[in-house]
Enzyme design. Structure first.
Site, PDB file in Angstrom:
ATOM      1  N   THR A 281     -17.224   5.049   6.485  1.00  0.00           N
ATOM      2  CA  THR A 281     -17.476   5.400   7.822  1.00  0.00           C
ATOM      3  C   THR A 281     -16.490   6.710   8.042  1.00  0.00           C
ATOM      4  O   THR A 281     -15.279   6.692   7.418  1.00  0.00           O
ATOM      5  CB  THR A 281     -16.785   4.468   8.820  1.00  0.00           C
ATOM      6  OG1 THR A 281     -17.650   3.206   8.821  1.00  0.00           O
ATOM      7  CG2 THR A 281     -16.635   4.877  10.349  1.00  0.00           C
ATOM      8  N   PHE A 283     -14.335   8.904  10.405  1.00  0.00           N
ATOM      9  CA  PHE A 283     -13.694   8.822  11.652  1.00  0.00           C
ATOM     10  C   PHE A 283     -12.869  10.216  12.227  1.00  0.00           C
ATOM     11  O   PHE A 283     -12.720  11.348  11.372  1.00  0.00           O
ATOM     12  CB  PHE A 283     -12.185   8.025  11.723  1.00  0.00           C
ATOM     13  CG  PHE A 283     -12.789   6.559  11.450  1.00  0.00           C
ATOM     14  CD1 PHE A 283     -12.460   5.730  12.421  1.00  0.00           C
ATOM     15  CD2 PHE A 283     -13.060   6.274  10.142  1.00  0.00           C
ATOM     16  CE1 PHE A 283     -12.877   4.353  12.246  1.00  0.00           C
ATOM     17  CE2 PHE A 283     -13.162   4.736  10.051  1.00  0.00           C
ATOM     18  CZ  PHE A 283     -13.111   3.700  11.110  1.00  0.00           C
TER      19      PHE A 283
END
Length: 380
Positions: A281, A283
């Site tokens: 992921t 960020f």
């Protein structure tokens, strides 16, 4: 003619085209200077339209469509060149230059940072990767992160933007349209989901699993293998672990990080239950002020285009013409505007590159609305 002779003829024509292109651009620059001297600031759309029609007709037959694309590209490149030779520094380029000059040379090690969720959230893991000493504040929603930055409650906020398996976090892009902020850095972390439950629970006895909708999507294959289990979405993976820990239930479990097991007194029933091992992921770290730190090689922008055919293509053509690499394009519907969209771009270019500054100036002049979100580096 054989292949070599054909290629030699094409090369000769290309040389002629290059010379004609240089001559056309020089004349285009002269036109721009003459218009500037007479206070003319808008393009002659009627003249361009007539030129495109004539160009297509001269090509004729099956080549008309291709000729129209070529003429539009020439027009876009000419406008960009005209702006470069006649205008002063664009406001966006000026903001970039000022931020580069005034931003400290080192990214801060310690700062007040707001994250969505509770202790153990993946956003916390990303924040602790970005900052050696993060003074963490937790809020209940993504919007609360933006609002906290907007109010000045914290200097930075950390938010998930996209996952390599489940795709973009659409809510973040929607909120980007509502708040003013800048991206100052990003981080990419590996996501490893575990099935956590209270001590004494068994995987055969689990009847309900809690997690964030992105984690649920990333573990879809594993969840389908569990019979008679209800899956319930909640705001955050760490909040799911906290909920299970406080529930007193032995038939409930959470998809969460391994660190949440120790943090909330849970046991791990299964490790690494995501469908793909290469699950990451990305960020972003946002702030209220524009800060550009040394080494920034990624730029993010948001824009809307005029609602007519070819508008997005013209943006893409401008990016291509200046040799800037496009690494991400995301679209989100505009509120209260039927079938119109906001476009988010990630561009791969050093912040000091003149072509990037020229592109920012071009897009600011070309788009219906344009927002420069920042230039930054990414920790992997």
């Amino acid at each position: 003619m054989d292949l070599q002779e054909l290629n030699e003829q094409i090369t000769a024509i290309d040389d002629e085209l290059a010379a004609l292109f240089a001559k056309r651009m020089a004349l285009s620059a002269d036109v721009a200077r003459e218009k500037a001297a007479n206070g003319i600031i808008t393009p002659d759309v009627a003249l361009e339209r007539a030129g495109r029609i004539r160009f297509r007709e001269n090509a004729g037959g099956a080549l008309e469509g291709y000729a129209g694309v070529l003429y539009s590209t020439l027009t876009d490149v000419s406008r960009s060149y005209q702006a470069a030779v006649t205008t002063g520094e664009n406001p966006v380029a000026a903001r970039m230059a000022a931020a580069i000059e005034h931003t400290p040379k080192l990214f801060p090690e310690k700062a007040a940072v707001v994250c969505q969720g509770v202790e153990g959230a993946y956003s916390q893991i990303a924040a602790e990767l970005l900052f050696s000493e993060a003074e963490l504040q937790f809020v209940s929603s993504f919007e609360s992160v933006f609002a906290a930055i907007d109010r000045g409650d914290a200097r930075y906020g950390v938010l998930p933007l996209e996952n390599s398996t489940a795709g973009s976090v659409n809510k973040i892009y929607d909120l980007m349209m509502e708040y003013n902020f800048s991206i100052v850095r990003s981080a990419r972390i590996k996501i490893d989901h575990c099935l956590l439950a209270r001590p004494g629970a068994t995987i055969d006895g689990i009847r309900e699993i809690y997690s964030h909708e992105q984690a649920i999507s990333q573990c879809a294959g594993f969840l389908q293998s569990l019979p008679n289990v209800r899956v319930t979405a909640c705001a955050n993976t760490a909040m799911a672990a906290q909920l299970v820990a406080e529930s007193g239930r032995s038939d409930a479990a959470a998809l969460s990080s391994h660190s949440c097991a120790e943090l909330y007194g849970l046991k791990t029933l299964r490790n690494s239950v995501q469908d793909k091992g290469n699950n990451h992921t990305r960020f972003i770290c946002i702030g209220r002020e524009l800060e550009i730190y040394p080494g920034a090689d990624r730029t993010s922008i948001m824009l809307t285009t005029p609602h007519r055919p070819g508008s997005l293509y013209r943006i893409m053509a401008r990016i291509t013409a200046l040799g800037v690499n496009l690494t991400k394009l995301e679209s989100r519907p505009l509120p209260d505007r039927d079938f119109e969209f906001m476009f988010y771009f990630d561009l791969d270019a050093p912040v000091y590159a003149p072509k990037l500054h020229q592109l920012m100036a071009d897009l600011d002049n070309l788009c219906e609305t344009f927002r420069y979100l920042g230039s930054y580096s990414e920790i992997v």
